[in-house]
Design a protein around this motif. Structure first.
Motif, mmCIF file in Angstrom:
data_model
loop_
_atom_site.group_PDB
_atom_site.id
_atom_site.type_symbol
_atom_site.label_atom_id
_atom_site.label_comp_id
_atom_site.label_asym_id
_atom_site.label_seq_id
_atom_site.Cartn_x
_atom_site.Cartn_y
_atom_site.Cartn_z
ATOM 1 N N ASP A 1 -17.968 46.084 -11.066
ATOM 2 C CA ASP A 1 -19.262 46.269 -10.413
ATOM 3 C C ASP A 1 -20.039 44.956 -10.365
ATOM 4 O OD1 ASP A 1 -21.211 48.107 -9.222
ATOM 5 O OD2 ASP A 1 -22.419 47.711 -10.991
ATOM 6 N N GLN A 2 -19.936 44.164 -11.434
ATOM 7 C CA GLN A 2 -20.615 42.866 -11.449
ATOM 8 C C GLN A 2 -19.997 41.918 -10.421
ATOM 9 O OE1 GLN A 2 -23.421 41.977 -13.278
ATOM 10 N NE2 GLN A 2 -23.338 40.249 -11.863
ATOM 11 N N MET A 3 -18.680 41.972 -10.289
ATOM 12 C CA MET A 3 -18.013 41.152 -9.278
ATOM 13 C C MET A 3 -18.473 41.550 -7.877
ATOM 14 S SD MET A 3 -14.109 40.894 -10.734
ATOM 15 C CE MET A 3 -13.523 40.121 -9.230
ATOM 16 N N ARG A 4 -18.618 42.868 -7.663
ATOM 17 C CA ARG A 4 -19.082 43.338 -6.356
ATOM 18 C C ARG A 4 -20.495 42.833 -6.078
ATOM 19 N NH1 ARG A 4 -22.513 46.829 -4.756
ATOM 20 N NH2 ARG A 4 -22.842 47.606 -6.871
ATOM 21 N N ARG A 5 -21.371 42.928 -7.091
ATOM 22 C CA ARG A 5 -22.746 42.461 -6.905
ATOM 23 C C ARG A 5 -22.788 40.954 -6.649
ATOM 24 N NH1 ARG A 5 -23.805 46.066 -11.276
ATOM 25 N NH2 ARG A 5 -23.920 44.309 -12.716
ATOM 26 N N ASP A 6 -21.989 40.216 -7.408
ATOM 27 C CA ASP A 6 -21.939 38.758 -7.208
ATOM 28 C C ASP A 6 -21.425 38.424 -5.809
ATOM 29 O OD1 ASP A 6 -22.843 38.423 -9.774
ATOM 30 O OD2 ASP A 6 -20.884 37.935 -10.622
ATOM 31 N N PHE A 7 -20.407 39.175 -5.377
ATOM 32 C CA PHE A 7 -19.831 38.932 -4.058
ATOM 33 C C PHE A 7 -20.858 39.173 -2.959
ATOM 34 C CE2 PHE A 7 -17.341 40.432 -0.342
ATOM 35 C CZ PHE A 7 -16.641 39.272 -0.089
ATOM 36 N N VAL A 8 -21.569 40.301 -3.047
ATOM 37 C CA VAL A 8 -22.596 40.620 -2.047
ATOM 38 C C VAL A 8 -23.689 39.552 -2.054
ATOM 39 C CG1 VAL A 8 -24.413 42.261 -1.418
ATOM 40 C CG2 VAL A 8 -22.145 43.098 -2.055
ATOM 41 N N ALA A 9 -24.087 39.129 -3.256
ATOM 42 C CA ALA A 9 -25.137 38.110 -3.355
ATOM 43 C C ALA A 9 -24.669 36.797 -2.742
ATOM 44 C CB ALA A 9 -25.526 37.904 -4.818
#
Length: 341
Positions: free
Chosen positions: A107-115
């Motif tokens: 989930d953190q990777m997804r958030r970082d990716f979107v950011a």
């Protein structure tokens, strides 16, 4: 609940008796919480407020409850979800722990990716918006400024197009990463085609391209488009960062018994004479959007996704990517792929 049943559970689990003491625990729970927890009161053994509140709720209302529990395993912080349930009719509470670390990391990777994507798109969009406003105002009747701003806007639009193209490529590669290619492809022919395509780019940059080992066929099981993309991405990077008056070398060798793959392999290397890379930074080079010099990368048209795409393609082909570099001595990127039998 018997000790045998607890030991059969695949996750850390323990039982708190009606008096609030930890009556028994399985091996996984002892490994997580310590060997001395059995016999201790749960307040002194578990201590974290969220878990203690959940236990108190179970005791008071006789209903299940959940709580996050933070722990350390192999010197790494992990996150668990503690499921607390009343034991009927004997009394007491069963607690078992579910490891959420992988889910939270994803989930953190997804958030970082979107950011990161948002940032990468917002930067050129902001620049273009500013130039549009200027063209509508002060520069409307200034041909020189108008042409210069339109040129910059075109460059920023091209950068966004490259970013979207790389994002789509990365998505396609990731979706097919578990499917091993079955088509036979001559990697030497693919490399020669890339050299022909990038020849004008290299000449414009003042870079010479030298090749070696491309005169003999070297068949591998591969996706032809993806192999071409690997070679293109590595060559484009080398040309961009090598510098005017330098040489980029693309070489291909056949290794009948490669020690890394433990089989026959095609070894493709791209070497440049650029500034080189601090070895401490090399492990992060294949991360999405990671750049050593963000400003320079953007000036040269980089999206920060090229090596991430290379890594995923190489993984799909059951190969290896090796990066060797030293500051001031250039870099060498080596792709090792199993050959067709």
């Amino acid at each position: 609940m018997s000790q045998g049943l607890l030991d059969a559970l695949p996750r850390p689990a323990l039982v708190i008796d009606p008096a609030g003491r930890i009556a028994r625990a399985n091996a996984a729970a002892l490994g997580l919480l310590g060997d001395a927890i059995v016999g201790r009161h749960h307040i002194t053994a578990l201590r974290q407020p969220m878990l203690l509140d959940a236990i108190e709720k179970v005791m008071a209302d006789d209903v299940p409850a959940k709580a996050r529990y933070l722990a350390t395993e192999a010197k790494k912080d992990i996150t668990l979800l503690a499921h607390c349930a009343p034991i009927k009719p004997d009394g007491g509470i069963l607690i078992f722990f579910e490891d959420l670390t992988a889910l939270e990391d994803a989930d953190q990777m997804r958030r970082d990716f979107v950011a990161n994507v948002s940032h990468e798109l917002k930067t050129p969009l902001t620049a273009m918006t500013g130039f549009i406003e200027t063209l509508q105002g002060a520069a409307k009747d200034d041909p020189v400024s108008r042409d210069r701003f339109l040129e910059i806007m075109q460059r920023e639009a091209a950068r966004m197009n490259r970013l979207v193209s790389d994002l789509l490529s990365l998505s396609r590669v990731e979706s097919s990463e578990r499917v091993r290619p079955t088509t036979e492809v001559d990697i030497a022919t693919a490399a020669l085609a890339v050299v022909g395509t990038l020849g004008p780019v290299a000449r414009d940059a003042g870079v010479r391209i030298e090749t070696g080992g491309l005169d003999a066929p070297c068949p591998i099981r591969a996706d032809a488009d993806q192999i071409a993309q690997v070679i293109t991405n590595l060559m484009e990077n080398a040309i961009k960062y090598s510098g005017q008056g330098t040489e980029v070398r693309l070489s291909l060798a056949r290794d009948p018994d490669n020690r890394i793959l433990r089989s026959a392999a095609a070894v493709l290397s791209v070497s440049d004479q650029g500034e080189g890379i601090d070895p401490m930074r090399i492990p992060r080079l294949t991360e999405r959007f990671y750049r050593i010099d963000t400003h320079r990368s953007r000036e040269l048209g980089g999206t920060g996704l090229g090596l991430a795409i290379v890594k995923h393609i190489v993984n799909r082909h059951r190969g290896r990517l090796r990066i060797e570099s030293q500051p001031g001595r250039g870099s060498r990127f080596t792709v090792i792929l199993p050959v067709s039998h």
